[in-house]
Write a protein that holds these residues in place. Structure first.
Motif, short mmCIF file in Angstrom:
data_model
loop_
_atom_site.label_atom_id
_atom_site.label_comp_id
_atom_site.label_asym_id
_atom_site.label_seq_id
_atom_site.Cartn_x
_atom_site.Cartn_y
_atom_site.Cartn_z
N HIS A 25 0.85 -1.20 0.00
CA HIS A 25 0.00 0.00 0.00
C HIS A 25 0.87 1.24 0.00
O HIS A 25 1.91 1.30 0.65
N GLU A 45 0.25 5.75 -0.24
CA GLU A 45 -0.68 6.87 -0.36
C GLU A 45 -0.56 7.48 -1.75
O GLU A 45 0.55 7.59 -2.30
N LYS A 74 -2.03 3.60 -6.37
CA LYS A 74 -2.24 2.49 -5.44
C LYS A 74 -2.32 1.16 -6.19
O LYS A 74 -1.74 0.15 -5.75
#
Length: 342
Positions: free
Chosen positions: A24, A26, A32
């Motif tokens: 993951h 941001e 993503k």
């Protein structure tokens, strides 16, 4: 979750070698998605894999991590889903029937489901997967908190450590402080609120209730700052509405502090009301006020509870012991996958 992963990666386990793949980042949805694809590629191109340990929360985290369960299945490797999300129960029960079926299927593919408390084990075995659900508590390096065990701390000093918002109960705490200070004239009490979140909203409420002398909003703090704060207080207050097994409570127990918290998630696995702290129903502000007052007016009780908490964490939540338990689970699952254990 980040603390648990970091502790796991640095565990002193001679029989285990970890390779950490982050899934993951941001950014935008495209960023993503691209990051997940790269993480999957890294997994499939890693040559030596005996087992796959997947840390998961709920919602988007679950669906993203489920791809790695598929990947582990394709490679014929045993997968562990290690559940951290404090609201996984509401995520599951609030999902549509096809999604609930998918969630059950994903967990059924795993060699082990790891949960943080007996309460969560009961939920998973009743609703999601009946077999191979193991309780693996969060743990702490107990000796690191020895410096925080200051026996002469003023029992009027309390610490809230967590994200400031509704879920962690910070507004319930402010209501309780308002009652104690402005109705019961307990103006000597002092509260430190450490964490990110709704800082402006919390400060505005403190100003409106004229609690500036009693309550200080510190914002986010680093590990060393946390240690310094634990030296200053007798009690950790975390009146959460929703939790799994909070590291903040474990660390405060290792530091010999009294715990005031709620009967949610795995907290009752840690705290026995009247023995090593106080548990209340979430949102019960009068009970919260009463617990704070009881601690602040009874230094002898606070000292006894603090000593009890150090012993409890040392015996049941020592990270070294928990890491050894994890290594044994790996070995059992790998042996099963190889067909050497029936």
């Amino acid at each position: 979750m980040a603390t648990v992963i970091n502790d796991q990666l640095h565990a002193d386990l001679p029989t285990v070698q970890f390779q950490h793949i982050v899934s993951h980042v941001e950014g935008s949805k495209f960023e993503k998605l691209l990051f997940v694809v790269r993480a999957l590629w890294a997994f499939f191109t890693t040559s030596q894999v005996d087992a796959v340990h997947i840390h998961v929360a709920s919602a988007a985290s679950f669906y993203r991590k489920s791809l790695f369960v598929w990947a582990a299945r394709l490679r014929g490797k045993p997968a562990f889903l290690h559940v951290h999300g404090s609201n996984f129960n509401s995520f599951y029960t609030g999902s549509a029937a096809p999604l609930r079926a998918y969630i059950r299927w994903v967990f059924a593919q795993c060699a082990r489901t790891l949960v943080l408390s007996e309460t969560w084990r009961q939920f998973f075995t009743q609703h999601i997967v009946q077999n191979r659900v193991e309780v693996l508590h969060n743990g702490v390096h107990v000796d690191r908190f020895e410096e925080c065990r200051t026996p002469m701390v003023d029992t009027s000093h309390f610490l809230f450590l967590g994200r400031l918002g509704v879920r962690k109960g910070v507004y319930d705490l402010l209501e309780a402080i308002d009652q104690l200070v402005n109705q019961h004239q307990q103006r000597h009490l002092r509260f430190l609120l450490a964490g990110d979140g709704e800082l402006a909203e919390v400060q505005a409420l403190i100003d409106a209730k004229q609690l500036q002398e009693q309550v200080q909003v510190l914002g986010w703090i680093d590990s060393q700052g946390k240690m310094e704060l634990l030296k200053q207080v007798s009690t950790m207050v975390l009146p959460s509405h929703n939790e799994n097994l909070p590291m903040a409570i474990l660390e405060a127990m290792a530091a010999g502090k009294v715990i005031i918290s709620t009967t949610v998630g795995g907290i009752p696995d840690l705290v026995k009301s009247g023995t090593n702290g106080f548990l209340i129903t979430p949102g019960d502000v009068p009970a919260l006020s009463s617990s704070i007052l009881q601690v602040s007016s009874n230094p002898t009780l606070a000292a006894r509870i603090g000593a009890c908490n150090i012993a409890c964490v040392s015996n049941s939540f020592n990270l070294r012991t928990i890491n050894e338990q994890l290594a044994q689970l790996y070995q059992a699952a790998i042996a099963e996958a190889a067909g050497t254990v029936r």
